[in-house]
Motif scaffolding. Structure first.
Motif, PDB file in Angstrom:
ATOM      1  N   ALA A  72       0.791  -1.327  -0.038  1.00  0.00           N
ATOM      2  CA  ALA A  72      -0.038   0.060   0.041  1.00  0.00           C
ATOM      3  C   ALA A  72       0.869   1.125   0.095  1.00  0.00           C
ATOM      4  N   ALA A  88       1.806   2.591  -3.467  1.00  0.00           N
ATOM      5  CA  ALA A  88       0.598   3.139  -4.298  1.00  0.00           C
ATOM      6  C   ALA A  88       0.847   4.702  -4.348  1.00  0.00           C
ATOM      7  N   THR A 140      -4.794   7.566  -0.788  1.00  0.00           N
ATOM      8  CA  THR A 140      -4.902   7.183  -2.413  1.00  0.00           C
ATOM      9  C   THR A 140      -6.217   7.510  -2.879  1.00  0.00           C
ATOM     10  N   ALA A 177      -5.579   0.026  -3.223  1.00  0.00           N
ATOM     11  CA  ALA A 177      -4.143   0.701  -2.659  1.00  0.00           C
ATOM     12  C   ALA A 177      -3.026  -0.529  -2.717  1.00  0.00           C
ATOM     13  N   ARG A 185      -2.627  -1.879  -6.671  1.00  0.00           N
ATOM     14  CA  ARG A 185      -1.790  -0.833  -7.287  1.00  0.00           C
ATOM     15  C   ARG A 185      -0.435  -0.664  -6.604  1.00  0.00           C
ATOM     16  N   GLY A 186      -0.173  -0.666  -5.507  1.00  0.00           N
ATOM     17  CA  GLY A 186       1.206  -0.656  -4.979  1.00  0.00           C
ATOM     18  C   GLY A 186       2.075  -1.472  -5.388  1.00  0.00           C
ATOM     19  N   HIS A 194       3.124  -1.343  -8.750  1.00  0.00           N
ATOM     20  CA  HIS A 194       4.095  -0.292  -9.100  1.00  0.00           C
ATOM     21  C   HIS A 194       5.375  -0.825  -8.591  1.00  0.00           C
TER      22      HIS A 194
END
Length: 455
Positions: A164, A167, A349, A355, A358-359, A362
């Protein structure tokens, strides 16, 4: 089982990144620098309901299961992640299924939809898991086994709070060395974690969990209020039905769904008026009502955070910010309470439900090669040892077989660190693998001889 070295390079292999949640799950396919979300094929939503329904022949998953639950409530199951610790089977229809089997069905559906969108097979996954899933926790092993059974042969883990924190976050950027308190009010649990921000990795300093303090508990309190205040028009719907009667189960599901709908509307409006039935009186609820109802639960989450900081010997003024994630953090009551009690800057976020996934998506392409070269000696028979990050790891598999020649830089073996990250142990110089000294599944430590090789 040995794999060719070229099959283990993360940047060459599509990875299914999955946030396996108690109430909802989400996935993203990462291939190189490109990330493609995997929406629920029925609803189109980014998050899939963590729900299954056995229709007598196959397991329906996600929104498809949710939409059939009132027709066959005895065949429906949700929140099975909560049952992973004991992994006791439950009856769905006329068959029994363990929670881990229900997780397999969900992960298999995510993999198949991910493969359809990507256009090629996917056998590698990065799963975000609660920080409580340590190497000694049986839930960790069961999640890994479930992913493997779902056709995902290579399984990497990433703690949810660490994911998280990678994100995109609103507000001033955090810098390496900052302490970040992650406040995760999910659908099934509450988790608090303290991280030290880094460049490529955030260090997890400590965590705490409340297994009975999630969004579902708030939904249950609100559903109980709806039941009590609407008893006059709910009672005739039940007549003499017992607690396990399908009619009773359907009504319970309907009231809970109605309560959840009210709660979601109050995330953006000061009050809401809605109808459970067309001929029922309008049900009105305000943010103040919800705040009062949820106050005891939310107070426990703040106490969990302050207790965690005290246990770690960290005072609140040393913390740079609080990151709020999880669907429950959408409630205005959460941010109000945190500002009143912790008095720390809040970071959010754009979608707290997503979160973690997506984190993780990434972080993956930016996490580096994560390879450790072998340390050798000038002796005719060369012992191979490795400076394993953190000092120890679990040996998952050898990627080169005894008698097989290899070149410098090729991965020889793969290990999983205590935090769940995968690292490859590589050859510093060319040679031929002679004999294995450590077997897959065993715990290995830094600088221990794991194999012998010939120049």
């Amino acid at each position: 089982m040995f794999e060719p070295p070229q099959s283990v390079r993360p940047r060459d292999t599509p990875v299914l990144v999955v946030d396996l949640g108690t109430t909802t799950s989400a996935a993203v396919v990462v291939a190189g620098e490109e990330s493609v979300p995997v929406p629920d094929p029925v609803s189109g939503a980014a998050a899939w309901p963590s729900a299954v329904l056995w229709d007598g022949q196959q397991m329906l998953v996600g929104t498809l299961a949710e939409r059939r639950k009132r027709a066959e409530p005895e065949s429906f199951a949700a929140e099975f992640k909560r049952g992973l610790a004991a992994d006791v089977s439950v009856v769905l229809g006329r068959h029994r299924f363990r929670p881990v089997e229900q997780v397999v069905a969900l992960l298999a559906a995510l993999r198949l939809e991910g493969e359809r969108l990507h256009g090629a097979p996917i056998t590698r996954t990065l799963l975000t898991v609660p920080a409580a899933y340590t190497s000694a926790d049986p839930r960790r092993a069961r999640v890994i086994a479930a992913a493997e059974a779902a056709g995902l042969e290579t399984v990497e883990l990433l703690p949810e709070p660490v994911a998280a924190a990678f994100a995109p976050v609103a507000g001033p950027p955090l810098v390496p060395g900052d302490l970040l308190l992650v406040y995760d009010l999910g659908g099934g649990t509450f988790d608090a974690a303290l991280l030290r921000i880094g460049e490529r990795w955030h260090e997890l300093l400590g965590h705490a969990t409340l297994d009975d303090c999630g969004g579902r508990e708030i939904d249950a309190l609100l559903a109980a209020r709806v039941h009590a205040e609407g008893e006059a028009w709910l009672a005739p719907l039940l007549s003499s039905a017992g607690p396990t009667d399908p009619a009773t189960m359907r009504l319970g599901m309907a009231v809970t769904d109605f309560a959840q709908r009210l709660k979601h509307q109050l995330s953006a409006a000061p009050s809401v008026e809605d109808f459970f039935l067309p001929n029922a009186p309008a049900y009105r609820l305000t943010q103040a009502d919800l705040r009062t109802l949820a106050a005891p639960l939310l107070s426990r989450t703040v106490t969990c955070c302050t207790d965690l900081l005290a246990r770690l010997g960290v005072s609140p003024h040393q913390v740079a910010a609080v990151l709020t994630v999880g669907g429950g953090s959408r409630m205005p009551a959460v941010s109000d309470l945190l500002q009143q009690t912790l008095r720390l800057p809040l970071r959010t976020t754009d979608d707290p439900d997503l979160a973690a996934v997506r984190g993780a998506a990434h972080w993956l392409p930016r996490s580096g090669p994560r390879r450790v070269p072998a340390v050798t000696s000038p002796e005719p028979s060369i012992p191979l040892s490795f400076a394993i990050p953190g000092g120890s790891a679990q040996l998952l598999r050898w990627l080169v077989a005894p008698g097989q020649a290899y070149v410098a830089g090729v991965p020889l073996a793969r290990v999983r660190l205590p935090g769940g990250a995968l690292w490859d142990l590589t050859a510093r110089t060319p040679g031929t693998l002679d004999r294995l000294l450590a077997t897959p599944g065993s715990e290995v430590v830094a600088h221990e001889w794991l194999a012998l090789a010939r120049p």
